[in-house]
Enzyme design. Structure first.
Site, mmCIF file in Angstrom:
data_model
loop_
_atom_site.group_PDB
_atom_site.id
_atom_site.type_symbol
_atom_site.label_atom_id
_atom_site.label_comp_id
_atom_site.label_asym_id
_atom_site.label_seq_id
_atom_site.Cartn_x
_atom_site.Cartn_y
_atom_site.Cartn_z
ATOM 1 N N GLU A 126 0.828 -1.214 0.000
ATOM 2 C CA GLU A 126 0.000 0.000 0.000
ATOM 3 C C GLU A 126 0.860 1.261 0.000
ATOM 4 O O GLU A 126 0.459 2.309 -0.520
ATOM 5 C CB GLU A 126 -0.912 -0.054 1.227
ATOM 6 C CG GLU A 126 -1.831 1.116 1.472
ATOM 7 C CD GLU A 126 -3.084 1.093 0.639
ATOM 8 O OE1 GLU A 126 -2.938 1.195 -0.594
ATOM 9 O OE2 GLU A 126 -4.177 0.976 1.190
ATOM 10 N N THR A 181 -3.932 10.416 -2.499
ATOM 11 C CA THR A 181 -3.753 9.979 -1.103
ATOM 12 C C THR A 181 -2.562 10.684 -0.467
ATOM 13 O O THR A 181 -2.624 11.118 0.688
ATOM 14 C CB THR A 181 -3.594 8.442 -1.036
ATOM 15 O OG1 THR A 181 -4.738 7.865 -1.667
ATOM 16 C CG2 THR A 181 -3.549 7.955 0.405
HETATM 17 N N1 HSE Z 1 -6.477 6.187 6.432
HETATM 18 C C1 HSE Z 1 -6.011 6.538 5.125
HETATM 19 C C2 HSE Z 1 -6.122 8.033 4.943
HETATM 20 C C3 HSE Z 1 -6.829 5.829 4.086
HETATM 21 O O1 HSE Z 1 -7.160 8.586 5.319
HETATM 22 O O2 HSE Z 1 -5.185 8.651 4.448
HETATM 23 C C4 HSE Z 1 -6.369 6.137 2.693
HETATM 24 O O3 HSE Z 1 -6.995 5.268 1.797
#
Ligand code: HSE
Length: 307
Positions: A126, A181
């Site tokens: 990831e 992200t």
């Molecule tokens: N917890 C992570 C974020 C999930 O919010 O950045 C990203 O898919």
């Protein structure tokens, strides 16, 4: 030549206050990966229409590389990825590919990995998408259902109860942001006031109890996050308006799904939130964004589907 196929579902991470801790598997979308040995190479070759083909930039490829490195195995692997989870929408697309790849590789090499190890490898994969490892998508994608991470080093987790009367709608705004992200994680504060920490901890506890009881009004009360979600409205200008719309509806609980842009809405299965969804769709149309709305149920954990 042996071929192994595995699938993993989409997921929604954070669920309001649970940044990098909580995730829910979503049945509506799934990724499938197929592995086979490549006798003519000692590299991982990736075949995908939608994803980066360089191993270091591909969550499934990187997860497989990490497994081969730890096991000190040098073989060539052909990795085919069929995307069903929409990419870059905050629905755990990169996590689904990584989870499916780890599931297939575990079977392919007969490794008998523990779930903690599977989560750890998928989480390392990831990192190819998010820039830093987080497990709140890969854990539900591997395990299914509602999952909380209780430790990251070493990995540990809890499966949590999710009341069968709760249904979900996913709102997918037509927004595409490169490196979304990474950007969404860059706006997360590094330090927080103690009062926010206290409120968030209370919200997580209340949220878990509400997921178990199916009480949507309480779920709504606790599905708030003063720390991360609000900061992401810089990236998603529509987020505050949708949150404001949701305030008018006691029977719908709403959160930004993962790092966005999708929104997840929880409601009682006998009480469809049509008016709320219409208002949200109108708002996104008025902003010139538009959206798709789909229903989802709770997803199962990843599975090998064919040998
Ligand atoms: N917890 C992570 C974020 C999930 O919010 O950045 C990203 O898919």
């Amino acid at each position: 030549m042996k071929k192994i196929k595995a699938f993993a579902h989409a997921s929604s991470a954070n669920l309001g206050p649970g940044f990098d801790i909580l995730g829910l598997a979503l049945s509506v979308f799934q990724d499938t990966v197929e592995l086979e040995e490549d006798p003519f190479s000692s590299r991982i070759s990736i075949f995908s229409n939608e994803l980066p083909l360089a191993v270091e930039n591909n969550t499934a490829g990187l997860a497989i590389k990490k497994i081969l490195e730890r096991e000190k195995i040098r073989i060539g692997i052909k990795l085919k990825i069929a995307k069903g989870v929409p990419v870059g929408m905050g629905l755990g697309s990169s996590g689904a590919s990584a989870a499916a790849a780890v599931t297939a590789m575990n079977e392919f090499l007969g490794l008998n990995l523990s779930m903690q190890e599977m989560i750890s490898f998928a989480m390392q994969g990831e990192a190819a998408a998010a820039g830093d490892p987080h497990a709140d998508n890969v854990a539900p994608a591997l395990l299914g259902g509602l999952v909380a991470l209780t430790s990251t080093d070493p990995i540990d987790f809890m499966n949590l109860n999710f009341n069968q009367n709760i249904s979900m709608k996913l709102i997918l705004p037509y927004v595409k942001i490169e490196n979304k992200t990474k950007i969404a994680r860059s706006v997360v504060p590094k330090e927080i006031p103690l009062k926010d920490h206290t409120l968030n901890t209370m919200n997580i506890l209340g949220l878990l109890r509400s997921f178990e009881s199916g009480d949507i009004e309480k779920l709504k009360k606790y599905m708030t996050d003063p720390i991360v979600e609000s900061k992401r409205s810089i990236i998603y200008p529509f987020l505050n308006n949708i949150k404001n719309i949701s305030m008018k509806y006691r029977d719908v609980a709403v959160a930004l799904s993962g790092a966005g842009p999708s929104i997840i809405a929880f409601h009682d299965k006998n009480n469809e939130p049509e008016t709320f969804l219409n208002e949200v769709a109108n708002e996104l149309n008025m902003q010139g964004i538009g959206c798709k709305i789909v229903e989802s149920h709770v997803g199962l954990g990843s599975r090998v589907t064919q040998e």
